[in-house]
Every structure is written in C-alpha cells, then in structure tokens.
Design a protein around this motif. Structure first.
Motif, PDB file in Angstrom:
ATOM      1  N   ILE A   1      32.556  55.268  43.038  1.00 32.16           N
ATOM      2  CA  ILE A   1      32.821  55.769  41.682  1.00 32.16           C
ATOM      3  C   ILE A   1      32.769  54.634  40.664  1.00 32.16           C
ATOM      4  O   ILE A   1      32.235  54.796  39.568  1.00 32.16           O
ATOM      5  CB  ILE A   1      34.173  56.508  41.628  1.00 32.16           C
ATOM      6  N   ILE A   2      33.297  53.475  41.036  1.00 28.58           N
ATOM      7  CA  ILE A   2      33.239  52.317  40.135  1.00 28.58           C
ATOM      8  C   ILE A   2      31.772  51.917  39.901  1.00 28.58           C
ATOM      9  O   ILE A   2      31.376  51.614  38.769  1.00 28.58           O
ATOM     10  CB  ILE A   2      34.075  51.144  40.675  1.00 28.58           C
ATOM     11  N   ALA A   3      30.965  51.938  40.958  1.00 30.40           N
ATOM     12  CA  ALA A   3      29.531  51.615  40.807  1.00 30.40           C
ATOM     13  C   ALA A   3      28.842  52.629  39.906  1.00 30.40           C
ATOM     14  O   ALA A   3      28.052  52.258  39.030  1.00 30.40           O
ATOM     15  CB  ALA A   3      28.856  51.572  42.178  1.00 30.40           C
TER      16      ALA A   3
ATOM     17  N   PHE B   1      29.893  51.942  36.422  1.00 35.47           N
ATOM     18  CA  PHE B   1      29.303  50.683  35.984  1.00 35.47           C
ATOM     19  C   PHE B   1      27.847  50.888  35.555  1.00 35.47           C
ATOM     20  O   PHE B   1      27.426  50.390  34.504  1.00 35.47           O
ATOM     21  CB  PHE B   1      29.396  49.649  37.109  1.00 35.47           C
ATOM     22  N   VAL B   2      27.078  51.618  36.357  1.00 37.36           N
ATOM     23  CA  VAL B   2      25.672  51.862  36.033  1.00 37.36           C
ATOM     24  C   VAL B   2      25.564  52.675  34.741  1.00 37.36           C
ATOM     25  O   VAL B   2      24.756  52.346  33.861  1.00 37.36           O
ATOM     26  CB  VAL B   2      24.935  52.563  37.190  1.00 37.36           C
ATOM     27  N   LEU B   3      26.373  53.717  34.611  1.00 41.62           N
ATOM     28  CA  LEU B   3      26.339  54.519  33.380  1.00 41.62           C
ATOM     29  C   LEU B   3      26.730  53.686  32.167  1.00 41.62           C
ATOM     30  O   LEU B   3      26.113  53.800  31.103  1.00 41.62           O
ATOM     31  CB  LEU B   3      27.264  55.733  33.506  1.00 41.62           C
ATOM     32  N   PHE B   4      27.741  52.857  32.316  1.00 41.47           N
ATOM     33  CA  PHE B   4      28.197  51.986  31.232  1.00 41.47           C
ATOM     34  C   PHE B   4      27.094  50.989  30.846  1.00 41.47           C
ATOM     35  O   PHE B   4      26.807  50.789  29.660  1.00 41.47           O
ATOM     36  CB  PHE B   4      29.477  51.263  31.647  1.00 41.47           C
ATOM     37  N   ALA B   5      26.452  50.392  31.837  1.00 46.99           N
ATOM     38  CA  ALA B   5      25.378  49.427  31.570  1.00 46.99           C
ATOM     39  C   ALA B   5      24.196  50.106  30.886  1.00 46.99           C
ATOM     40  O   ALA B   5      23.592  49.542  29.968  1.00 46.99           O
ATOM     41  CB  ALA B   5      24.939  48.769  32.879  1.00 46.99           C
TER      42      ALA B   5
ATOM     43  N   PHE C   1      34.728  47.126  47.466  1.00 49.53           N
ATOM     44  CA  PHE C   1      33.729  46.174  46.981  1.00 49.53           C
ATOM     45  C   PHE C   1      32.384  46.402  47.676  1.00 49.53           C
ATOM     46  O   PHE C   1      31.329  46.428  47.034  1.00 49.53           O
ATOM     47  CB  PHE C   1      34.194  44.729  47.194  1.00 49.53           C
ATOM     48  N   PHE C   2      32.417  46.570  48.994  1.00 52.11           N
ATOM     49  CA  PHE C   2      31.190  46.786  49.745  1.00 52.11           C
ATOM     50  C   PHE C   2      30.471  48.032  49.245  1.00 52.11           C
ATOM     51  O   PHE C   2      29.259  48.013  49.020  1.00 52.11           O
ATOM     52  CB  PHE C   2      31.481  46.911  51.239  1.00 52.11           C
ATOM     53  N   TYR C   3      31.181  49.118  49.029  1.00 54.20           N
ATOM     54  CA  TYR C   3      30.535  50.354  48.596  1.00 54.20           C
ATOM     55  C   TYR C   3      30.124  50.303  47.131  1.00 54.20           C
ATOM     56  O   TYR C   3      29.184  50.994  46.739  1.00 54.20           O
ATOM     57  CB  TYR C   3      31.386  51.576  48.942  1.00 54.20           C
ATOM     58  N   PHE C   4      30.781  49.490  46.329  1.00 57.41           N
ATOM     59  CA  PHE C   4      30.322  49.231  44.968  1.00 57.41           C
ATOM     60  C   PHE C   4      28.926  48.610  45.025  1.00 57.41           C
ATOM     61  O   PHE C   4      27.978  49.098  44.401  1.00 57.41           O
ATOM     62  CB  PHE C   4      31.309  48.296  44.252  1.00 57.41           C
ATOM     63  N   VAL C   5      28.790  47.544  45.795  1.00 63.78           N
ATOM     64  CA  VAL C   5      27.504  46.842  45.921  1.00 63.78           C
ATOM     65  C   VAL C   5      26.467  47.736  46.602  1.00 63.78           C
ATOM     66  O   VAL C   5      25.322  47.828  46.157  1.00 63.78           O
ATOM     67  CB  VAL C   5      27.689  45.519  46.699  1.00 63.78           C
ATOM     68  N   PHE C   6      26.874  48.415  47.666  1.00 64.30           N
ATOM     69  CA  PHE C   6      25.990  49.289  48.435  1.00 64.30           C
ATOM     70  C   PHE C   6      25.376  50.370  47.539  1.00 64.30           C
ATOM     71  O   PHE C   6      24.162  50.610  47.576  1.00 64.30           O
ATOM     72  CB  PHE C   6      26.805  49.911  49.569  1.00 64.30           C
ATOM     73  N   THR C   7      26.188  50.996  46.725  1.00 63.32           N
ATOM     74  CA  THR C   7      25.719  52.061  45.840  1.00 63.32           C
ATOM     75  C   THR C   7      24.762  51.520  44.784  1.00 63.32           C
ATOM     76  O   THR C   7      23.713  52.129  44.513  1.00 63.32           O
ATOM     77  CB  THR C   7      26.908  52.779  45.173  1.00 63.32           C
ATOM     78  N   ILE C   8      25.094  50.404  44.194  1.00 66.70           N
ATOM     79  CA  ILE C   8      24.212  49.814  43.180  1.00 66.70           C
ATOM     80  C   ILE C   8      22.876  49.404  43.789  1.00 66.70           C
ATOM     81  O   ILE C   8      21.816  49.643  43.201  1.00 66.70           O
ATOM     82  CB  ILE C   8      24.899  48.636  42.464  1.00 66.70           C
TER      83      ILE C   8
END
Length: 114
Positions: free
Chosen positions: A94-96, A99-103, A28-35
């Motif tokens: 990777i999830i981030a 997510f960005v590509l999907f958005a 979760f932290f790295y999801f937010v961090f990357t975004i």
C-alpha cells in the motif's frame, strides 16, 4: 531467488532482538518488490494509462506474499505461515502504491507548471 530465501531453513538466519523487526523488513521488501514490478510492467507496455499496471503489480505482490506464507507453513519444518507477515506485506504494498501515485501527481504538476 526470492522464493528460495523465503523457503530455506530459518535456523541459518541470524537473530536480532528488536521487536517486530521482521515486520518492518517484510513491509520494506514488499514496498520495493511492488515498485519493481510496476516499473517492469511500465517498461514492457508503453501506454498513457499505467494505473492498471500499478494495480497488477500490487495484486501480484500480494498474491506472491500470501503464496509464500502458505508454502512456508506447508512445505518447511523451520518456518511457519504468519498472518501478520501478510499484513506487513500488505502495508508495504500500500505504501508503494501510494508512493507511485504521489510521484505521478508531482510529475504531472511539474509538467503543468512548465
């Protein structure tokens, strides 16, 4: 500040008996961090092709995570480096990225339909 908390004594951190909870926290932290890094780079440079900023954010996040794990192993006595933490960081990143590509694809489709 993030580095400080990652390298401080783990004896002061409350424990919770949920198996692998720390891996979910890492992801979760790295999801937010990357975004957040992607949004920072996107705001700094106004270009149409922002894919490279996303790649830079992903690389920065991963290198930061690996660096923190190495520092935890080498510089602290109450923490140790963990390859599975790096893997959890990678999963969150990777999830981030996805997510960005999907958005962006959804936004592009909405603009095309108008």
């Amino acid at each position: 500040m993030v580095s400080f908390f990652c390298l401080t004594s783990s004896n002061d951190i409350p424990t919770v008996n949920i198996p692998n909870l720390d891996k979910f926290v890492h992801a979760f932290f790295y999801f937010v961090f990357t975004i957040l890094w992607f949004l920072f780079f996107k705001k700094q440079v106004k270009k149409k092709n922002q894919f490279k900023f996303l790649v830079v954010a992903v690389c920065f996040s991963l290198l930061f995570g690996i660096g923190i794990e190495i520092l935890q192993d080498k510089l602290t006595t109450t923490r140790s480096g963990d390859c599975f933490d790096v893997l959890a960081n990678l999963i969150g990143t990777i999830i981030a990225f996805s997510f960005v590509l999907f958005a962006k694809q959804i936004k592009k489709n909405q603009n095309t339909n108008e």
